[in-house]
Write a protein that holds these residues in place. Structure first.
Motif, PDB file in Angstrom:
ATOM      1  N   PRO A   5       0.849  -1.237   0.145  1.00 35.96           N
ATOM      2  CA  PRO A   5       0.118  -0.105  -0.009  1.00 35.96           C
ATOM      3  C   PRO A   5       0.718   1.272   0.142  1.00 35.96           C
ATOM      4  N   GLN A   6       1.670   1.223  -0.893  1.00 34.70           N
ATOM      5  CA  GLN A   6       2.734   2.398  -1.205  1.00 34.70           C
ATOM      6  C   GLN A   6       2.000   3.731  -0.966  1.00 34.70           C
ATOM      7  N   ASP A   7       1.075   4.179  -1.551  1.00 31.75           N
ATOM      8  CA  ASP A   7       0.576   5.286  -1.603  1.00 31.75           C
ATOM      9  C   ASP A   7      -0.019   5.762  -0.204  1.00 31.75           C
ATOM     10  N   ASP A   8      -0.297   4.785   0.651  1.00 33.52           N
ATOM     11  CA  ASP A   8      -0.669   5.268   2.028  1.00 33.52           C
ATOM     12  C   ASP A   8       0.012   5.065   3.022  1.00 33.52           C
ATOM     13  N   LEU A   9       1.459   4.787   2.882  1.00 34.91           N
ATOM     14  CA  LEU A   9       2.509   4.742   3.965  1.00 34.91           C
ATOM     15  C   LEU A   9       2.623   6.094   4.543  1.00 34.91           C
ATOM     16  N   ALA A  10       2.811   7.157   3.589  1.00 33.94           N
ATOM     17  CA  ALA A  10       3.145   8.553   4.285  1.00 33.94           C
ATOM     18  C   ALA A  10       2.065   8.855   5.061  1.00 33.94           C
ATOM     19  N   VAL A  39       7.846   3.367   6.190  1.00 35.35           N
ATOM     20  CA  VAL A  39       7.129   4.088   7.239  1.00 35.35           C
ATOM     21  C   VAL A  39       8.201   4.587   8.117  1.00 35.35           C
ATOM     22  N   GLU A  40       9.371   3.925   8.376  1.00 34.26           N
ATOM     23  CA  GLU A  40      10.210   4.537   9.270  1.00 34.26           C
ATOM     24  C   GLU A  40      11.096   5.858   8.761  1.00 34.26           C
ATOM     25  N   THR A  41      11.075   5.671   7.535  1.00 38.28           N
ATOM     26  CA  THR A  41      11.903   7.039   6.802  1.00 38.28           C
ATOM     27  C   THR A  41      10.967   8.069   7.071  1.00 38.28           C
ATOM     28  N   TYR A  42       9.447   7.943   6.678  1.00 35.09           N
ATOM     29  CA  TYR A  42       8.647   9.118   6.982  1.00 35.09           C
ATOM     30  C   TYR A  42       8.721   9.353   8.449  1.00 35.09           C
ATOM     31  N   HIS A  47      10.444  13.355  12.604  1.00 33.32           N
ATOM     32  CA  HIS A  47      10.893  13.584  14.059  1.00 33.32           C
ATOM     33  C   HIS A  47      12.248  14.586  13.971  1.00 33.32           C
ATOM     34  N   SER A  48      12.965  14.464  12.681  1.00 30.26           N
ATOM     35  CA  SER A  48      13.874  15.419  12.405  1.00 30.26           C
ATOM     36  C   SER A  48      13.557  16.832  12.174  1.00 30.26           C
ATOM     37  N   ALA A  96       7.316   9.219  -4.425  1.00 28.95           N
ATOM     38  CA  ALA A  96       8.417  10.396  -4.290  1.00 28.95           C
ATOM     39  C   ALA A  96       7.760  11.639  -3.942  1.00 28.95           C
ATOM     40  N   LEU A  97       6.581  11.669  -4.729  1.00 28.76           N
ATOM     41  CA  LEU A  97       5.930  13.321  -4.529  1.00 28.76           C
ATOM     42  C   LEU A  97       5.288  13.398  -3.143  1.00 28.76           C
ATOM     43  N   ALA A  98       4.687  12.255  -2.739  1.00 26.61           N
ATOM     44  CA  ALA A  98       4.211  12.194  -1.432  1.00 26.61           C
ATOM     45  C   ALA A  98       5.382  12.750  -0.274  1.00 26.61           C
ATOM     46  N   VAL A  99       6.627  12.014  -0.305  1.00 28.12           N
ATOM     47  CA  VAL A  99       7.651  12.601   0.528  1.00 28.12           C
ATOM     48  C   VAL A  99       7.808  13.932   0.148  1.00 28.12           C
ATOM     49  N   VAL A 100       7.873  14.565  -1.170  1.00 26.71           N
ATOM     50  CA  VAL A 100       8.144  16.105  -1.353  1.00 26.71           C
ATOM     51  C   VAL A 100       6.910  16.738  -0.464  1.00 26.71           C
ATOM     52  N   ILE A 101       6.039  16.304  -0.690  1.00 24.58           N
ATOM     53  CA  ILE A 101       4.778  17.246  -0.083  1.00 24.58           C
ATOM     54  C   ILE A 101       4.879  16.906   1.458  1.00 24.58           C
ATOM     55  N   LEU A 102       5.360  15.955   1.949  1.00 27.98           N
ATOM     56  CA  LEU A 102       5.409  15.583   3.474  1.00 27.98           C
ATOM     57  C   LEU A 102       6.395  16.437   3.907  1.00 27.98           C
TER      58      LEU A 102
END
Ligand SMILES: [Zn+2]
Length: 229
Positions: A5-10, A39-42, A47-48, A96-102
């Motif tokens: 469920p990659q698109d839901d992970l963030a 998930v840990e990456t997010y 946290h950082s 990748a876009l989700a990460v950028v948005i986050l």
């Protein structure tokens, strides 16, 4: 195993998923190493950013989620993108876009305001006398302090908007009722101007907006002033 469920992970890492998606992703992540790692990456990113902004991760997370679910209150496209991304179903947003948005949202939310930076600048001054400058006239969204260190030159710390092009903030020492030019800054935000004119006991200090080359005498009313030191 079902599909990742990659698109839901963030959103899952943010706690932004509603049931039943949350339960579905949770069950999957428990048995899937790649998804657990993602998930840990997010979570590490969250946290950082929270740590850099000196807020609790849970607080940052809830601010992000609250902002996303409240729609786009100020109409900025960033909010629209974020809201759309969190709205189901959105299986099309690449991870990748989700990460950028986050990360971009977290950065925007976490950036301390000028008021915060001004307050912490003043709070961190040691071994100095600090006199608050008063705002004048109708200009209220300004702050300033005169700092007289035990050693070294006095200076002013200002929280000001950037002056218009071709203009600058000019500090003045008010000596025997005569304003002496005492330094310039064309910046906005939290600004420090070291006083270039001597400051004697009983002198005042003021700040005006002047042409960017500075003026020999004030050409506008002071926006900040301390009448006497
Ligand atoms: Zn997986």
């Amino acid at each position: 195993m079902t599909e990742h469920p990659q698109d839901d992970l963030a959103a899952f890492a943010l706690g932004a998923l509603d049931e039943p998606e949350r339960g579905f992703v949770d069950a999957h992540v428990r048995i899937c190493v790649p998804c657990t790692e993602e998930v840990e990456t997010y979570r590490v990113a969250l946290h950082s950013y929270a740590s850099a902004a000196d807020v609790a991760p849970s607080d940052l997370r809830s601010r992000i989620v609250a902002r996303a679910s409240s729609g786009a209150p100020n109409g900025r496209s960033r909010d629209n993108a974020w809201t759309a991304w969190l709205r189901r179903p959105i299986a099309l947003v690449p991870v990748a876009l989700a990460v950028v948005i986050l990360v971009s949202i977290a950065t925007v939310l976490a950036r301390p305001s000028d008021a915060d930076r001004y307050a912490s600048t003043i709070a961190n001054i040691r071994d100095a006398r600090i006199l608050e400058l008063s705002t004048t006239n109708s200009v209220s969204d300004l702050q300033g302090s005169l700092v007289i260190p035990r050693e070294g030159a006095p200076y002013v710390v200002l929280r000001v908007h950037a002056p218009p092009s071709g203009r600058a903030w000019e500090a003045w020492v008010l000596h025997a009722n005569t304003p002496l030019p005492a330094g310039l800054s064309a910046s906005g935000g939290v600004v420090t101007i070291t006083l270039t004119a001597p400051l004697a006991a009983g002198d005042g200090v003021a700040v005006t907006q002047e042409p960017s080359a500075g003026s020999a005498a004030p050409t506008s009313d002071p926006v900040l002033v301390v009448p006497r030191t």
